[in-house]
Design a protein around this motif. Sequence first.
Motif, PDB file in Angstrom:
ATOM      1  N   THR A  66     -13.603   6.039   0.243  1.00 38.22           N
ATOM      2  CA  THR A  66     -14.235   6.084  -1.075  1.00 38.22           C
ATOM      3  C   THR A  66     -13.366   5.388  -2.117  1.00 38.22           C
ATOM      4  OG1 THR A  66     -15.331   8.179  -0.532  1.00 38.22           O
ATOM      5  CG2 THR A  66     -15.129   7.611  -2.871  1.00 38.22           C
ATOM      6  N   ARG A  67     -12.085   5.690  -2.096  1.00 39.83           N
ATOM      7  CA  ARG A  67     -11.155   5.126  -3.085  1.00 39.83           C
ATOM      8  C   ARG A  67     -11.127   3.601  -3.028  1.00 39.83           C
ATOM      9  NH1 ARG A  67      -7.354   8.073  -1.789  1.00 39.83           N
ATOM     10  NH2 ARG A  67      -6.158   6.729  -0.374  1.00 39.83           N
ATOM     11  N   HIS A  68     -11.169   3.048  -1.828  1.00 43.03           N
ATOM     12  CA  HIS A  68     -11.066   1.599  -1.660  1.00 43.03           C
ATOM     13  C   HIS A  68     -12.421   0.923  -1.443  1.00 43.03           C
ATOM     14  CE1 HIS A  68      -6.672   1.587  -1.562  1.00 43.03           C
ATOM     15  NE2 HIS A  68      -6.747   2.669  -0.817  1.00 43.03           N
ATOM     16  N   GLN A  69     -13.516   1.687  -1.556  1.00 45.46           N
ATOM     17  CA  GLN A  69     -14.877   1.146  -1.450  1.00 45.46           C
ATOM     18  C   GLN A  69     -15.038   0.316  -0.170  1.00 45.46           C
ATOM     19  OE1 GLN A  69     -15.339  -0.898  -5.252  1.00 45.46           O
ATOM     20  NE2 GLN A  69     -16.008   0.989  -6.241  1.00 45.46           N
ATOM     21  N   LEU A  70     -14.706   0.923   0.956  1.00 44.95           N
ATOM     22  CA  LEU A  70     -14.691   0.215   2.234  1.00 44.95           C
ATOM     23  C   LEU A  70     -15.973   0.389   3.051  1.00 44.95           C
ATOM     24  CD1 LEU A  70     -11.006   0.873   3.358  1.00 44.95           C
ATOM     25  CD2 LEU A  70     -11.989  -1.249   2.488  1.00 44.95           C
ATOM     26  N   LEU A  71     -16.935   1.088   2.484  1.00 46.27           N
ATOM     27  CA  LEU A  71     -18.234   1.218   3.157  1.00 46.27           C
ATOM     28  C   LEU A  71     -19.273   0.426   2.379  1.00 46.27           C
ATOM     29  CD1 LEU A  71     -18.223   5.054   3.967  1.00 46.27           C
ATOM     30  CD2 LEU A  71     -17.524   3.176   5.447  1.00 46.27           C
ATOM     31  N   PRO A  72     -20.083  -0.402   3.045  1.00 48.97           N
ATOM     32  CA  PRO A  72     -20.291  -0.489   4.499  1.00 48.97           C
ATOM     33  C   PRO A  72     -19.431  -1.527   5.217  1.00 48.97           C
ATOM     34  CG  PRO A  72     -21.979  -1.752   3.399  1.00 48.97           C
ATOM     35  CD  PRO A  72     -21.119  -1.161   2.298  1.00 48.97           C
ATOM     36  N   TYR A 114       0.839  -1.194   0.000  1.00 49.92           N
ATOM     37  CA  TYR A 114       0.000   0.000   0.000  1.00 49.92           C
ATOM     38  C   TYR A 114       0.878   1.250   0.000  1.00 49.92           C
ATOM     39  CZ  TYR A 114      -3.220  -3.659   1.394  1.00 49.92           C
ATOM     40  OH  TYR A 114      -3.946  -4.823   1.434  1.00 49.92           O
ATOM     41  N   PRO A 115       1.563   1.510  -1.125  1.00 51.88           N
ATOM     42  CA  PRO A 115       2.503   2.640  -1.168  1.00 51.88           C
ATOM     43  C   PRO A 115       1.845   4.004  -1.027  1.00 51.88           C
ATOM     44  CG  PRO A 115       2.184   1.699  -3.367  1.00 51.88           C
ATOM     45  CD  PRO A 115       1.530   0.761  -2.392  1.00 51.88           C
ATOM     46  N   GLU A 116       0.512   4.049  -1.209  1.00 48.96           N
ATOM     47  CA  GLU A 116      -0.182   5.338  -1.061  1.00 48.96           C
ATOM     48  C   GLU A 116      -0.456   5.664   0.408  1.00 48.96           C
ATOM     49  OE1 GLU A 116      -3.621   2.458  -0.964  1.00 48.96           O
ATOM     50  OE2 GLU A 116      -1.612   2.546  -1.830  1.00 48.96           O
ATOM     51  N   ILE A 117      -0.325   4.676   1.284  1.00 45.95           N
ATOM     52  CA  ILE A 117      -0.573   4.910   2.706  1.00 45.95           C
ATOM     53  C   ILE A 117       0.750   5.281   3.380  1.00 45.95           C
ATOM     54  CG2 ILE A 117      -1.381   3.953   4.890  1.00 45.95           C
ATOM     55  CD1 ILE A 117      -3.167   2.082   3.340  1.00 45.95           C
ATOM     56  N   LEU A 132      -4.591  -0.658   9.297  1.00 41.31           N
ATOM     57  CA  LEU A 132      -5.383  -1.626  10.057  1.00 41.31           C
ATOM     58  C   LEU A 132      -6.646  -2.047   9.317  1.00 41.31           C
ATOM     59  CD1 LEU A 132      -4.962   0.029  13.564  1.00 41.31           C
ATOM     60  CD2 LEU A 132      -4.298  -2.331  13.012  1.00 41.31           C
ATOM     61  N   ALA A 133      -7.120  -1.207   8.404  1.00 44.54           N
ATOM     62  CA  ALA A 133      -8.309  -1.557   7.625  1.00 44.54           C
ATOM     63  C   ALA A 133      -8.043  -2.700   6.656  1.00 44.54           C
ATOM     64  CB  ALA A 133      -8.811  -0.334   6.851  1.00 44.54           C
ATOM     65  N   PHE A 134      -6.774  -2.985   6.381  1.00 49.92           N
ATOM     66  CA  PHE A 134      -6.421  -3.967   5.359  1.00 49.92           C
ATOM     67  C   PHE A 134      -5.856  -5.273   5.912  1.00 49.92           C
ATOM     68  CE2 PHE A 134      -6.000  -0.151   2.461  1.00 49.92           C
ATOM     69  CZ  PHE A 134      -7.100  -0.479   1.681  1.00 49.92           C
ATOM     70  N   THR A 135      -5.908  -5.460   7.217  1.00 46.57           N
ATOM     71  CA  THR A 135      -5.365  -6.711   7.744  1.00 46.57           C
ATOM     72  C   THR A 135      -6.057  -7.136   9.028  1.00 46.57           C
ATOM     73  OG1 THR A 135      -3.339  -7.849   8.441  1.00 46.57           O
ATOM     74  CG2 THR A 135      -3.568  -5.537   9.098  1.00 46.57           C
ATOM     75  N   THR A 136      -6.120  -8.439   9.211  1.00 40.69           N
ATOM     76  CA  THR A 136      -6.549  -9.013  10.482  1.00 40.69           C
ATOM     77  C   THR A 136      -5.371  -9.673  11.189  1.00 40.69           C
ATOM     78  OG1 THR A 136      -7.175 -11.084   9.385  1.00 40.69           O
ATOM     79  CG2 THR A 136      -8.899  -9.419   9.674  1.00 40.69           C
ATOM     80  N   LYS A 137      -4.201  -9.624  10.564  1.00 41.18           N
ATOM     81  CA  LYS A 137      -2.998 -10.220  11.155  1.00 41.18           C
ATOM     82  C   LYS A 137      -2.336  -9.209  12.083  1.00 41.18           C
ATOM     83  CE  LYS A 137      -2.001 -13.338   7.294  1.00 41.18           C
ATOM     84  NZ  LYS A 137      -0.982 -13.708   6.254  1.00 41.18           N
TER      85      LYS A 137
END
Length: 345
Positions: free
Chosen positions: A223-229, A151-154, A173-178
Amino acid sequence: MTTLPEKITVSVIMPVYNVAAFLGEAIQSVLDQSFKDLELILVNDGSTDGSASVCQAYLQQDPRVQFINQENCGVSIARNNGLLRATGAYVFFMDSDDTLDREFVKTSLETAERGNNDITVIGAPYCKRGPHFTSLPTCAQMIRMDFLKQYPEIRFPARLQPCEDGLFSHQLLAFTTKVGSNPQGIYHYRHHAHQNTKQINDNCWTVIRQIPSWLQILEAFYTRHQLLPSHTLHLARFIQHEPFELRYLGMPFTPEQKNYLHDLIITFMSRVVLPTLTKSEKKQLSKPFRYFLSIQNPARFEAFYRSYCIRKKRRRAFYLFLIRFIPFTQLRRKTRKAVAEKYRP
């Protein structure tokens, strides 16, 4: 002299700005770690007090030290530039006026590798926030480099402080459960007159004026990653923790400032979060935050919160009194600790 390891396992990145009085102790606490296969990347952010000379001296003494010199651009850009130089399998960001316990890196790395963690939460106070981690300070997270590279943009948002570390960690943290926890990691936080926390509390309007930028970053990210809902609760917990608990409740704001921040949070939650937050998810938020979201008059919330804190304090005292009658010492201590934590002020 310490030799440079063939393979770097941990990169420690330390932004430096006018901390000459404390810098040597901070650097030495990294170099004295029981785990030696690390590199220390010092990023001098335009210091004017001799900090650069301290960095140069350590650069000559230990081959594990790297040095970057940049014009004053802020802590976020300093960390991001250090990250570009890092070669370790894991990365840890450290403040230049603090120190690490000697086993800090070793125990954190062991936890990370044992659990194959993308992010390892470090330190008992921060591990207690789990299992739903929504944001972390830099001193409380060791990150796997391969995960970060996905995730180079983060990266740390430029020209923002505080919350630059909260926004950075929240997105990851939104991208992992590890996510693992190392409560054994001890980070020694130094208190002094010029530390960032004190300056932040002394400049409330400076903080409040940044919060719209925090919200813009979050909305663009979700919005960019369509994380809602799918991740609405993750976002709601962030708003509860950062703008509400740490700022609205935790800072010495004036009534005018609280009115402004109340409107800001209500507007964002109503427009972005609440439309996709389910009833069961909303119940997972704290009672004060739910009430805060339900009223339009901040003065009513202030009255509610004072009453809430008094009731909580009385409940804590009552339960601690009853615990005295538990006959078993170990159980009594364990119960007292649990009650003190649940009803902490």
